[in-house]
Design a protein around this motif. Sequence first.
Motif, PDB file in Angstrom:
ATOM      1  N   ARG A 233       1.016  -1.285   0.116  1.00  0.00           N
ATOM      2  CA  ARG A 233      -0.061   0.091   0.000  1.00  0.00           C
ATOM      3  C   ARG A 233       0.938   1.404  -0.062  1.00  0.00           C
ATOM      4  O   ARG A 233       1.676   1.457   0.997  1.00  0.00           O
ATOM      5  CB  ARG A 233      -0.969  -0.112   1.277  1.00  0.00           C
ATOM      6  CG  ARG A 233      -2.039  -0.665   1.172  1.00  0.00           C
ATOM      7  CD  ARG A 233      -3.096  -0.094   2.259  1.00  0.00           C
ATOM      8  NE  ARG A 233      -4.324  -1.285   2.204  1.00  0.00           N
ATOM      9  CZ  ARG A 233      -4.778  -2.100   3.092  1.00  0.00           C
ATOM     10  NH1 ARG A 233      -4.135  -2.357   4.139  1.00  0.00           N
ATOM     11  NH2 ARG A 233      -5.617  -2.739   3.041  1.00  0.00           N
ATOM     12  N   LEU A 234       0.990   1.764  -1.072  1.00  0.00           N
ATOM     13  CA  LEU A 234       1.698   2.908  -1.128  1.00  0.00           C
ATOM     14  C   LEU A 234       0.907   4.155  -1.007  1.00  0.00           C
ATOM     15  O   LEU A 234       0.040   4.464  -1.762  1.00  0.00           O
ATOM     16  CB  LEU A 234       2.407   2.997  -2.713  1.00  0.00           C
ATOM     17  CG  LEU A 234       3.352   1.862  -2.956  1.00  0.00           C
ATOM     18  CD1 LEU A 234       4.073   2.086  -4.401  1.00  0.00           C
ATOM     19  CD2 LEU A 234       4.393   1.630  -1.905  1.00  0.00           C
ATOM     20  N   MET A 235       1.221   5.071   0.066  1.00  0.00           N
ATOM     21  CA  MET A 235       0.724   6.380   0.478  1.00  0.00           C
ATOM     22  C   MET A 235       1.544   7.391  -0.261  1.00  0.00           C
ATOM     23  O   MET A 235       2.891   7.596  -0.102  1.00  0.00           O
ATOM     24  CB  MET A 235       0.346   6.420   1.773  1.00  0.00           C
ATOM     25  CG  MET A 235      -0.392   5.221   2.084  1.00  0.00           C
ATOM     26  SD  MET A 235      -2.278   5.306   1.461  1.00  0.00           S
ATOM     27  CE  MET A 235      -2.889   6.962   1.724  1.00  0.00           C
ATOM     28  N   ARG A 236       0.872   8.666  -0.593  1.00  0.00           N
ATOM     29  CA  ARG A 236       1.510   9.861  -1.099  1.00  0.00           C
ATOM     30  C   ARG A 236       0.871  11.089  -0.916  1.00  0.00           C
ATOM     31  O   ARG A 236      -0.438  10.933  -0.909  1.00  0.00           O
ATOM     32  CB  ARG A 236       1.804   9.653  -2.737  1.00  0.00           C
ATOM     33  CG  ARG A 236       3.010  10.552  -2.893  1.00  0.00           C
ATOM     34  CD  ARG A 236       3.930   9.993  -3.148  1.00  0.00           C
ATOM     35  NE  ARG A 236       5.287  10.587  -3.349  1.00  0.00           N
ATOM     36  CZ  ARG A 236       6.488  10.119  -3.726  1.00  0.00           C
ATOM     37  NH1 ARG A 236       6.692   8.759  -3.519  1.00  0.00           N
ATOM     38  NH2 ARG A 236       7.280  10.867  -3.737  1.00  0.00           N
ATOM     39  N   PRO A 296       3.670  -4.596  -5.794  1.00  0.00           N
ATOM     40  CA  PRO A 296       4.176  -3.249  -5.394  1.00  0.00           C
ATOM     41  C   PRO A 296       4.892  -2.703  -6.870  1.00  0.00           C
ATOM     42  O   PRO A 296       4.905  -1.518  -6.907  1.00  0.00           O
ATOM     43  CB  PRO A 296       5.376  -3.862  -4.544  1.00  0.00           C
ATOM     44  CG  PRO A 296       5.270  -5.318  -4.309  1.00  0.00           C
ATOM     45  CD  PRO A 296       4.198  -5.876  -5.145  1.00  0.00           C
ATOM     46  N   ASP A 297       5.268  -3.233  -7.929  1.00  0.00           N
ATOM     47  CA  ASP A 297       5.895  -2.724  -9.142  1.00  0.00           C
ATOM     48  C   ASP A 297       4.579  -1.976  -9.841  1.00  0.00           C
ATOM     49  O   ASP A 297       4.941  -0.788 -10.057  1.00  0.00           O
ATOM     50  CB  ASP A 297       6.476  -3.929 -10.006  1.00  0.00           C
ATOM     51  CG  ASP A 297       7.550  -4.435  -9.490  1.00  0.00           C
ATOM     52  OD1 ASP A 297       7.993  -3.840  -8.557  1.00  0.00           O
ATOM     53  OD2 ASP A 297       7.790  -5.583  -9.565  1.00  0.00           O
ATOM     54  N   ILE A 298       3.433  -2.622  -9.918  1.00  0.00           N
ATOM     55  CA  ILE A 298       2.425  -2.095 -10.601  1.00  0.00           C
ATOM     56  C   ILE A 298       2.016  -0.658  -9.743  1.00  0.00           C
ATOM     57  O   ILE A 298       1.720   0.341 -10.339  1.00  0.00           O
ATOM     58  CB  ILE A 298       1.245  -2.889 -10.802  1.00  0.00           C
ATOM     59  CG1 ILE A 298       1.614  -4.070 -11.836  1.00  0.00           C
ATOM     60  CG2 ILE A 298      -0.008  -2.222 -11.318  1.00  0.00           C
ATOM     61  CD1 ILE A 298       0.831  -5.314 -11.969  1.00  0.00           C
ATOM     62  N   ALA A 299       1.918  -0.977  -8.381  1.00  0.00           N
ATOM     63  CA  ALA A 299       1.337   0.175  -7.514  1.00  0.00           C
ATOM     64  C   ALA A 299       2.500   1.479  -7.772  1.00  0.00           C
ATOM     65  O   ALA A 299       1.945   2.477  -7.817  1.00  0.00           O
ATOM     66  CB  ALA A 299       1.408  -0.448  -6.183  1.00  0.00           C
ATOM     67  N   ALA A 300       3.638   1.132  -7.696  1.00  0.00           N
ATOM     68  CA  ALA A 300       4.696   2.222  -8.149  1.00  0.00           C
ATOM     69  C   ALA A 300       4.571   2.783  -9.116  1.00  0.00           C
ATOM     70  O   ALA A 300       4.758   4.051  -9.283  1.00  0.00           O
ATOM     71  CB  ALA A 300       5.852   1.433  -7.847  1.00  0.00           C
TER      72      ALA A 300
END
Length: 479
Positions: A233-236, A296-300
């Motif tokens: 889960r990548l938050m920004r 993770p790669d697609i999310a990034a």
Amino acid sequence: MNRNEFRSEMIRSELEDIVGQHFVSVDESDKLVYSTDWSWMPQMWLDRGQPLPTPDYIVHPDSAEQIAEIMDIANKYRIPVVPWGGGSGTQGGALPLFGGILLDTKRMDKIIEIDEVSLKVTAQAGINGEQLEWALHEKGLMLPHYAAASRCATLGGYLAPRGTGTISTKYGKAEDMVLNMQIVLPTGEIIRTAPVPQHAAGPDWPRLFLGAEGTFGVITEATMRLDYLPEARLMRAVLFTDLSKALEAGRLIMTRRLHPFVIRLYDPESTRSQVKKVLGLDYEGAYMVMGFDGDPDIAALEEQKALAICTGLGGQDVGRAPGEAWWEHRYDFYYPPLSLHLPWMYGTTETVTTYDKIEPLYWAVKRAVEEGFPEWDIKFIAHFSHWFHWGVMCYSRFIIEEPPADAQEALQLHNRVWQAAMQAVIDNGGMINEHHGIGLKLGRYMRQQYGDAWPFMLRLKKMIDPNGIMNPGKVGFGF
Ligand SMILES: Cc1cc2nc3c(=O)[nH]c(=O)nc-3n(C[C@H](O)[C@H](O)[C@H](O)COP(=O)(O)OP(=O)(O)OC[C@H]3O[C@@H](n4cnc5c(N)ncnc54)[C@H](O)[C@@H]3O)c2cc1C
């Protein structure tokens, strides 16, 4: 014993025959507890020492069959049945306005099956949202209806008002996750909808029960679509000086078919007050958080594309930490000690519309609330969340920290502010609600919202509930 007392005892003993003596209460203290849900109006009324309508009987059934028998009693004696899940609704949907039977579903809390192949769970409708989530997490799964209310709401309460959770932007509303349901109709019939919702075997009638808020029957069981817990889960967070540009960034992210699980954009006033109070972030402008999850790669990669859209529109990338702080504290906004509270007056005038209308709609509601009541110090705050391919929800709130002390005066002012806000919503192409439902509070706007279609809805109600026993006075249906 007079005639009414005799009738009342008859009903009570018939209810006890169905669910057992222990599961019917007529205690005054229980009646008081069930006289208010989480909506401001009844809470204020009680807080100012005023009495509220109470149920005559609080009944705790444990099966659809018991509920069917309870419906028979309600029809025979022509008394209301009001379904109650967690009582966390904010629209007065579960208020026992005309007494009768308060049907608490929380004993119906079993998980019937978790299917790890088709990714679905079947559970009774009274299960608590957080407990269901814990059971799914143990298997690496989630029901992606992450409502801020999960701790205090039930599965039936997610579906009945068409709720929306925090991560809806990728995973949809609660209604999008339901595959099928078991329902007890007001006539006492127990029905099941088709096993899957996407087919071409006739009209999509099961959706009638989503948004009916207990006026068309009781949802007793539901099979819900699941997802794997995401690997990443990548938050920004991004800060915009211009709200307009921030809304355009959100629109582009969605219409270009990126898949954020959340975009939450706070207007400058919310950024200044709420974001500072809850997250301790001292920003000027419109603070936007977005999250990408899954592989993770697609999310990034998706995050990078979304960030490019934001910075291209003048947004300043303020990094992961302010985004992660939001995710960590996302529910703190809604619970004590940081949530809005009495004796303040407040209301969530949330709405949804298409991208072409959303900004004028926001300004119109803000103006109606801020400028319509110059004698009161009204604060208006808003955020935009629950983004769709075609539009977005605006979650706006009005707050008066020093409202009238008198209960009636307070109620009248509250209703006048709502009237101004809802008129602005309707005049500017918005819906009077996106996820809290209609309940008692917004019923008076349904005729205006639906125009020529409203008599058709009234006829549906009459057909489904001929004696008008189900949750009377809600969703704009009669008393
Ligand atoms: C702190 C807080 C945060 C919230 N956050 C969110 C959020 O993020 N998203 C959101 O959508 N809402 C939110 N809400 C609003 C509300 O809590 C939700 O709509 C919730 O899902 C209601 O569930 P409940 O079980 O408490 O329902 P209740 O309040 O008990 O009932 C709500 C309505 O549904 C009917 N009903 C309940 N169960 C059934 C059933 N089994 N069959 C038929 N009708 C039924 C009731 O009669 C009533 O009309 C929030 C509320 C609070 C207090």
